[in-house]
Write a protein that holds these residues in place. Structure first.
Motif, PDB file in Angstrom:
ATOM      1  N   MET A  37       0.818  -1.212   0.000  1.00 56.96           N
ATOM      2  CA  MET A  37       0.000   0.000   0.000  1.00 56.96           C
ATOM      3  C   MET A  37       0.852   1.263   0.000  1.00 56.96           C
ATOM      4  O   MET A  37       0.402   2.325  -0.452  1.00 56.96           O
ATOM      5  CB  MET A  37      -0.949   0.002   1.200  1.00 56.96           C
ATOM      6  N   TRP A  38       2.092   1.146   0.499  1.00 56.25           N
ATOM      7  CA  TRP A  38       2.975   2.315   0.429  1.00 56.25           C
ATOM      8  C   TRP A  38       3.269   2.664  -1.030  1.00 56.25           C
ATOM      9  O   TRP A  38       3.315   3.841  -1.399  1.00 56.25           O
ATOM     10  CB  TRP A  38       4.282   2.043   1.187  1.00 56.25           C
ATOM     11  N   ARG A  39       3.446   1.631  -1.872  1.00 54.24           N
ATOM     12  CA  ARG A  39       3.708   1.897  -3.294  1.00 54.24           C
ATOM     13  C   ARG A  39       2.505   2.594  -3.932  1.00 54.24           C
ATOM     14  O   ARG A  39       2.667   3.507  -4.748  1.00 54.24           O
ATOM     15  CB  ARG A  39       4.013   0.597  -4.039  1.00 54.24           C
ATOM     16  N   ILE A  40       1.293   2.141  -3.584  1.00 53.79           N
ATOM     17  CA  ILE A  40       0.091   2.762  -4.129  1.00 53.79           C
ATOM     18  C   ILE A  40       0.029   4.229  -3.694  1.00 53.79           C
ATOM     19  O   ILE A  40      -0.285   5.126  -4.487  1.00 53.79           O
ATOM     20  CB  ILE A  40      -1.172   2.020  -3.635  1.00 53.79           C
ATOM     21  N   LEU A  43       2.680   6.204  -5.692  1.00 49.90           N
ATOM     22  CA  LEU A  43       2.228   6.444  -7.070  1.00 49.90           C
ATOM     23  C   LEU A  43       1.187   7.560  -7.099  1.00 49.90           C
ATOM     24  O   LEU A  43       1.211   8.435  -7.980  1.00 49.90           O
ATOM     25  CB  LEU A  43       1.639   5.164  -7.667  1.00 49.90           C
ATOM     26  N   THR A  44       0.261   7.509  -6.143  1.00 46.68           N
ATOM     27  CA  THR A  44      -0.799   8.525  -6.067  1.00 46.68           C
ATOM     28  C   THR A  44      -0.210   9.891  -5.737  1.00 46.68           C
ATOM     29  O   THR A  44      -0.623  10.919  -6.297  1.00 46.68           O
ATOM     30  CB  THR A  44      -1.840   8.125  -5.003  1.00 46.68           C
ATOM     31  N   GLY A  51      -6.073   5.470 -12.207  1.00 44.03           N
ATOM     32  CA  GLY A  51      -7.048   5.680 -13.274  1.00 44.03           C
ATOM     33  C   GLY A  51      -7.050   7.093 -13.802  1.00 44.03           C
ATOM     34  O   GLY A  51      -7.639   7.373 -14.854  1.00 44.03           O
ATOM     35  N   VAL A  52      -6.417   8.011 -13.071  1.00 43.10           N
ATOM     36  CA  VAL A  52      -6.344   9.411 -13.482  1.00 43.10           C
ATOM     37  C   VAL A  52      -4.901   9.798 -13.804  1.00 43.10           C
ATOM     38  O   VAL A  52      -4.610  10.328 -14.873  1.00 43.10           O
ATOM     39  CB  VAL A  52      -6.901  10.342 -12.383  1.00 43.10           C
ATOM     40  N   GLN A  80       1.369   2.476 -16.620  1.00 43.78           N
ATOM     41  CA  GLN A  80       1.546   3.769 -17.266  1.00 43.78           C
ATOM     42  C   GLN A  80       1.350   4.877 -16.244  1.00 43.78           C
ATOM     43  O   GLN A  80       0.490   4.781 -15.362  1.00 43.78           O
ATOM     44  CB  GLN A  80       0.542   3.962 -18.405  1.00 43.78           C
ATOM     45  N   VAL A  81       2.147   5.928 -16.378  1.00 44.87           N
ATOM     46  CA  VAL A  81       1.997   7.108 -15.526  1.00 44.87           C
ATOM     47  C   VAL A  81       1.847   8.334 -16.415  1.00 44.87           C
ATOM     48  O   VAL A  81       2.322   8.358 -17.559  1.00 44.87           O
ATOM     49  CB  VAL A  81       3.202   7.272 -14.581  1.00 44.87           C
TER      50      VAL A  81
END
Length: 221
Positions: A37-40, A43-44, A51-52, A80-81
């Protein structure tokens, strides 16, 4: 976003202590596990909500049976980013997890294997962005590089001889003779020599299969 090529790397490289956990048992003993969850969150933080500002596509999901009848699950993704309003190229990631493992009490089935393999695939793709880099580089060891002094695996054509005892470079287990389902037999020495030649390290049969699958994914063959 800054144009410095290391901007994303440097923003994502540090992992807080609370997101790290030392693995104290099994073949990965001594390595560091990073809370997925740290990676999520990272990324956020860097790109925006899933999704955005970032997204992933599941390319394939498959189960592969080893000669031991144990079964591993593999998930391949394309991450993808979005940077400055534009989506970048897809970043590949392949993750794996055990589905059926032979234990003393019999064959154990893991119905969470695909989710675990997906989490692993995301972590692999994130590694290419430098997310969590300090854990891998400072330790000079991960479950993939096996502990190279500079944090990088030697080239695939490395001719360094296999270590004494024929120990798998990836999982640390002894390399053993294998008889395939088709009746073909490979000695431990042959498996070590062939994996050294093809992947740069002596690997056991199972880890060689994983390396083969990863190489196919990398080359698109």
């Amino acid at each position: 976003m800054a144009t410095d090529n290391l901007y994303i790397y440097n923003q994502g490289r540090q992992v807080p202590r609370e997101a790290q956990k030392e693995i104290k048992a099994g073949r990965l003993k001594g390595m560091t596990d990073i809370n997925p969850m740290w990676r999520i969150k990272k990324l956020t933080e860097l790109f925006g909500p899933c999704g955005v500002g970032w997204k992933y596509r599941i390319v394939s999901q498959r189960l592969e049976e080893a000669p031991t009848k144990e079964i591993a699950a593999f998930v391949e993704i394309a991450l993808q980013v979005k940077i400055e309003g534009e989506w970048g190229q897809e970043i590949p990631g392949v993750g794996g997890s055990a589905f059926a493992v032979q234990e003393k009490s019999g064959m154990h089935m893991n119905d969470e294997c695909l989710k675990m393999a997906l989490t692993d695939a995301i972590s692999v793709a994130c590694k290419a962005l430098g997310i969590g880099a300090d854990v891998y580089y400072a330790k000079d060891r991960s479950k993939y590089d096996g502990g190279q002094g500079d944090g990088e695996a030697p080239p695939a054509n490395s001719q360094t001889p296999p270590p004494a005892g024929l120990v798998c470079f990836s999982c640390g287990k002894n390399i053993k003779d294998v008889q395939t389902a088709g009746g073909e037999t490979f000695t431990a020495a042959e498996i070590a020599r062939l994996s050294q030649k093809n992947y740069g390290h002596p690997l056991c049969w199972d880890c060689a299969l994983k390396a083969k699958a990863y190489a196919k994914q990398e080359t698109g063959q």
